[in-house]
Write a protein that holds these residues in place. Sequence first.
Motif: not given
Length: 429
Positions: A401-429
Amino acid sequence: MFYPYHPSSFAMTRLSQLAETLIGSEIVRLGNQISARIRNGEKIYNYTIGDFDPNIFPIPWELEAGIIDSYQHHYSNYPPGEGVMELRQAVAQFIQEREGLTYDISEIQIASGGRPLIYALFRTVVDPGDKVIYAVPSWNNNHYVHMTGGAHCVIEALPENNFMPTAAQLEPHMQGAALLCLCTPQNPTGTTFSQEELKKICDLVLAENKRRGPEEKKLYVMFDQIYFTLTYGNTQHFNPVSLRPEMKAYTIFIDGMSKAFAATGVRVGWSLGPANVISKMKALLSHIGAWAPMAEQKAAAGFLLQPDAINTFLTEFKARLEERLWAVYQGIIALKENGYALDAITPQAAIYLTIRMDLVGKIYQGRKLENQGMVTDLLLSEAKLALVPFYAFGASPDSPWYRLSVGTSKTEEIPEMLSKLENFLAKLQ
């Protein structure tokens, strides 16, 4: 006789037992890694910071104007040790209006944020060897117990209870304890106590104190509610004294402006509690000098008496925080529904989202992820995603489990972050 100076001769000099045994911060280690990558030009989606970016979340303009005005009127001298009178009066009124609690100014202590108040409380009620009960994950309780020589009594909070300790878990450990540490809304989880569970915990404390003789130390509760104004949806904040008025004799609140008004650097915090405890905390803090600055105290006193300004600020502030929390939550749940080993707890409060990254055992580019530390490092290096693992808050090293803090986040970057995370997860076997 002349003794030449050799720097190396001091390298192994022993310091105090406390200094030699302080535990390094996992958050600081992560922060150093993140800073190094940013300096090298990498784009990092940094969700580790339990703070606010003032360019995104500025403090209320009325508070800012009050601070400037206070300095222009030369309020730059030492404040009274317990805090300026008008601020303690304003805190009493603010708490009465927001929570229906009545406290005399003799029961209110001002300090430079919550940390010195927590330390002062520990020093006031905990002797070396005294049992201190706290749940993990939680923010810094383990370090305060260590710094005061207390005996750790650690409760492993469970995901099925939203990582909040239960009365059933606490009950076997109440006997002989000096301090019970509770926090709601909680850092790092962003979750809260239910009314019924907090009532049960209060009843345990009252029963334990009734059992103790007149000469025995009482069991006190440190009730950290620094995020209490930041609840979302149907989530409600409850406190021990409203639920069980007898708890007023044993409850010390930790509270302040830091999180409620995005004012972490303003450094104005307060404690509410029994006058005998508060007076000893004042005496201890008078030697440490951890006062909130005079100008900021004057400004805070004026701002807390403006309920319309407070409500206007909180309405917009909370809406923007909640928007970010839900955007990340929905993205994580969408990844879960696509078959990835992720999960998240529905947003409740504070600026935190609790996320599960169950990736140990998977293989990335021929490397098996053998522990949660490797997962954390790969999330940063490959997905460019920086999160704080729960093991940094005292949980088991293999907690996913992890803590994610949104106190410094920009809304327009959230889709970018999720896309990059999915790209990483897709490479896991």
